[in-house]
Design a protein around this motif. Structure first.
Motif, mmCIF file in Angstrom:
data_model
loop_
_atom_site.group_PDB
_atom_site.id
_atom_site.type_symbol
_atom_site.label_atom_id
_atom_site.label_comp_id
_atom_site.label_asym_id
_atom_site.label_seq_id
_atom_site.Cartn_x
_atom_site.Cartn_y
_atom_site.Cartn_z
ATOM 1 N N LYS A 187 0.837 -1.214 0.000
ATOM 2 C CA LYS A 187 0.000 0.000 0.000
ATOM 3 C C LYS A 187 0.861 1.249 0.000
ATOM 4 O O LYS A 187 0.615 2.194 -0.750
ATOM 5 C CB LYS A 187 -0.901 0.010 1.251
ATOM 6 N N GLN A 188 1.875 1.246 0.883
ATOM 7 C CA GLN A 188 2.769 2.406 0.985
ATOM 8 C C GLN A 188 3.511 2.651 -0.333
ATOM 9 O O GLN A 188 3.672 3.784 -0.779
ATOM 10 C CB GLN A 188 3.776 2.194 2.116
ATOM 11 N N THR A 189 3.954 1.539 -0.967
ATOM 12 C CA THR A 189 4.666 1.643 -2.251
ATOM 13 C C THR A 189 3.754 2.213 -3.328
ATOM 14 O O THR A 189 4.152 3.087 -4.102
ATOM 15 C CB THR A 189 5.200 0.256 -2.676
ATOM 16 N N GLU A 190 2.513 1.707 -3.368
ATOM 17 C CA GLU A 190 1.537 2.193 -4.361
ATOM 18 C C GLU A 190 1.246 3.684 -4.175
ATOM 19 O O GLU A 190 1.168 4.442 -5.136
ATOM 20 C CB GLU A 190 0.240 1.383 -4.259
ATOM 21 N N GLN A 191 1.088 4.084 -2.900
ATOM 22 C CA GLN A 191 0.814 5.493 -2.599
ATOM 23 C C GLN A 191 1.990 6.379 -3.027
ATOM 24 O O GLN A 191 1.815 7.455 -3.596
ATOM 25 C CB GLN A 191 0.539 5.679 -1.104
ATOM 26 N N ARG A 192 3.207 5.876 -2.755
ATOM 27 C CA ARG A 192 4.413 6.623 -3.113
ATOM 28 C C ARG A 192 4.511 6.777 -4.630
ATOM 29 O O ARG A 192 4.797 7.846 -5.144
ATOM 30 C CB ARG A 192 5.631 5.889 -2.561
ATOM 31 N N ASN A 193 4.245 5.671 -5.349
ATOM 32 C CA ASN A 193 4.306 5.691 -6.817
ATOM 33 C C ASN A 193 3.241 6.614 -7.414
ATOM 34 O O ASN A 193 3.497 7.319 -8.384
ATOM 35 C CB ASN A 193 4.162 4.274 -7.380
ATOM 36 N N ALA A 194 2.056 6.600 -6.791
ATOM 37 C CA ALA A 194 0.958 7.459 -7.272
ATOM 38 C C ALA A 194 1.308 8.930 -7.093
ATOM 39 O O ALA A 194 1.040 9.762 -7.945
ATOM 40 C CB ALA A 194 -0.322 7.115 -6.519
ATOM 41 N N THR A 195 1.964 9.237 -5.953
ATOM 42 C CA THR A 195 2.373 10.616 -5.672
ATOM 43 C C THR A 195 3.447 11.067 -6.661
ATOM 44 O O THR A 195 3.402 12.186 -7.180
ATOM 45 C CB THR A 195 2.937 10.722 -4.227
ATOM 46 N N SER A 197 3.996 9.909 -9.717
ATOM 47 C CA SER A 197 3.504 9.997 -11.102
ATOM 48 C C SER A 197 2.517 11.163 -11.312
ATOM 49 O O SER A 197 2.243 11.559 -12.428
ATOM 50 C CB SER A 197 2.823 8.692 -11.503
ATOM 51 N N SER A 198 1.992 11.725 -10.217
ATOM 52 C CA SER A 198 1.004 12.808 -10.353
ATOM 53 C C SER A 198 1.653 14.153 -10.390
ATOM 54 O O SER A 198 2.441 14.710 -10.668
ATOM 55 C CB SER A 198 0.028 12.814 -9.191
#
Length: 198
Positions: A187-195, A197-198
């Motif tokens: 979850k933390q990795t996904e959130q970091r990646n989403a941040t 890429s945005s």
């Protein structure tokens, strides 16, 4: 003692809350547990609260002990308690581990703190033999390939660690908390990646 469990006690102004119980002072809380230890497992093993644990913890509510204890004290059923079960801080205990080169089995003391699983020669050792970074672990699963029962494995890029617990309940507890850790890391990795890429 084969395992250590930690439970959350909440200080609310002037009282201490544990499950559905409330104690007006620390002495009352200590007296309660001195006379009514927690039921630690289905086998009826008793756990006595001895030491406090740091308050900043985020762990899953996966243990039945608190629910059983509070249900006995309040007459509530376990289903009432599940959503509000106090959380666990960490996990420690003896597991039997398979060696890397010589495939022999040795008992080691394991401690899980945050995203790190360390193992020591025994409970008294201060320096770990190894610290495993769970951010590198891809899976935790039951393992039936060994000639032992209650086994599970942790899959890392360069090595798979084979571990066995004393009981099926204990193996299940380790699996649950380790899998929860991996889900939190993802979850933390996904959130970091989403941040990023945005």
């Amino acid at each position: 003692q084969q395992t250590v469990k930690h439970f959350h006690i909440e200080l609310t102004g002037t009282s201490f809350k544990f499950g559905f119980n409330e104690f007006s002072n620390l002495k009352e809380l200590v007296m309660h547990f001195a006379n009514q230890p927690l039921i630690g497992s289905e086998t009826g093993t008793l756990i006595v609260l001895k030491y406090p644990y740091p308050r900043q913890v985020e762990e899953p509510s996966i243990y039945e002990s608190v629910r059983v204890h509070t249900a006995m004290q309040t007459g509530r059923t376990e289903s009432d308690l599940v959503p509000n079960a106090p959380s666990l801080g960490t996990k420690e205990g003896y597991l039997v581990k398979q060696g890397k080169i010589v495939k022999n089995w040795k008992t080691r003391w394991f401690t899980l703190h945050r995203n790190e699983l360390k193992y020591f020669k025994d409970q008294t050792a201060t320096e770990p033999i190894r610290a495993l970074d769970l951010t590198e672990c891809s899976a935790v699963q039951f393992d039936y390939s060994q000639e032992r029962v209650n086994c599970f494995c942790l899959v890392f890029p360069l090595r798979t660690y084979y571990l066995c617990a004393k009981t099926g309940i204990e193996a299940d507890e380790w699996m649950k908390i380790l899998r929860w850790k991996l889900s939190q890391i993802r979850k933390q990795t996904e959130q970091r990646n989403a941040t990023l890429s945005s």
